[in-house]
Write an enzyme that holds these catalytic residues in place. Sequence first.
Site, PDB file in Angstrom:
ATOM      1  N   SER A 195      -1.926 -61.359  69.496  1.00  0.00           N
ATOM      2  CA  SER A 195      -1.620 -61.263  70.916  1.00  0.00           C
ATOM      3  C   SER A 195      -2.829 -61.707  71.726  1.00  0.00           C
ATOM      4  CB  SER A 195      -1.255 -59.821  71.284  1.00  0.00           C
ATOM      5  OG  SER A 195      -1.140 -59.667  72.685  1.00  0.00           O
ATOM      6  N   HIS A 197      10.647 -55.082  78.889  1.00  0.00           N
ATOM      7  CA  HIS A 197      10.498 -55.645  80.227  1.00  0.00           C
ATOM      8  C   HIS A 197      11.552 -55.053  81.158  1.00  0.00           C
ATOM      9  CE1 HIS A 197      10.574 -58.834  83.381  1.00  0.00           C
ATOM     10  NE2 HIS A 197       9.271 -58.839  83.120  1.00  0.00           N
TER      11      HIS A 197
END
Length: 483
Positions: free
Chosen positions: A404, A172
């Site tokens: 996911s 990120h």
Amino acid sequence: MDHVPSLVVDNGSVNEEVKINKEKEKRLIVLGRNIHTMCLEVTEPDVDDEVTGDREAYMAGVLARYKRALTERTKHHLGYPYNLDFDYGALSQLQHFSINNLGDPFIESNYGVHSRQFEVGVLDWFARLWELEKNEYWGYITNCGTEGNLHGILIGREVFPEGILYASRESHYSVFKAARMYRMECVKIDTLWSGEIDCDDFKAKLLQNQDKPAIINVNIGKFLHHCFSLSIPFSLPLTLFILTLTTIAGTTVKGAVDDLDLVIKKLEEAGFSQDRFYIHCDGALFGLMMPFVKRAPKVTFKKPIGSVSVSGHKFVGCPMPCGVQITRLNYVNALSRDVEYLASRDATIMGSRNGHAPIFLWYTLNRKGYRGFQKEVQKCLRNAHYFKDRLVEAGIGAMLNELSSTVVFERPHDEEFVRRWQLACKGNIAHVVVMPNITIEKLNEFLNELLEKRATWFQDGKDQPYCISSDVGEKNCLCALHK
């Protein structure tokens, strides 16, 4: 991603030219509209009291239109990991209060309009989830997930001021922001096509700097295949190595989760013993999902981790950005300072903190509990698999990492379509994050519109679907070359 220093201003937008793949193909990143072209100007009220009613009517009209716009945009929200399915009507009675949880959550300050009793209740819930005793943890409700990363990495930097920050290239952006803010040397680690960290490259770069302290950020979002547990004597002093793991956040675009056990194994192979690292787990989205998946790796302080952070406005669902940061009590002393002005102590990134956020989180945790979250996780994973299968059946290249809810597929050719559905894109790929508010009906609506658009994009044969093999592997790509 390697940036090319070329900026172009066009119709109020800033376009940045970047290299997007191994072949150095260039694409313009088209940023959003300049808000100054559409902002709502603040005008001074007239001194004549007779116009007050007109001004109130004007503002009411603006807000009504804004509400309609929000309703419309919420209907077409697929690309970002926010749960928009919540109802906090019962809390509207608190909007008249300025609730500020400034300072340490566990020590009341002189400012009495706070919600610490809610905040500590929420922190206790997460500490139980991650198996850390009340007298062994410290934490607080952050203003966002990025703040959790900043705080975790700051603890590492305070313990080892000269440490090098290691991070996967697909981590990120807040991780690299932390490196800039703290003036830390940052080494980027290569990734596999799935988005997972390349542990061989990780080990090689560790060996290049064996004599220097290390702060490491790792994204984890895939089932851990190696099953060995570690026991670390936390009473021993940390001497050289800090491991900052973005464990359950998943990579930003692909939702991949690195193999934590394999990472630790590579550390051992590089000569780092188990009493020489600190682990921060950035659980942004999946940190609150994976505890409720039977086959998923368990996030627990019984393992050698130092802190965990999650976003509160993502899977939980909250009307304002917020997050939860939990760390071991003995680690936070490096940041703690007594503040006479507050009659409290402070170890947070931000001094003042939103006191409403803990109440919203407390309300949801009480309504749903562990069982409620488990049901929502199962629904998200089921819908994500459905959507991925539908894309492939329609001839659209797609990938879904195990455990996911982030479905990656070929980037649409129309930026207006991307903006309409608020997709997150990078290079040749886009993704949809299936949250509790994303129903099968909404996914079908999106897919039907996408198929209609694709029929026009490729009808003359001049354009072809993007090749996504370098992003997700050849087996997941359905371009003309890899069908």
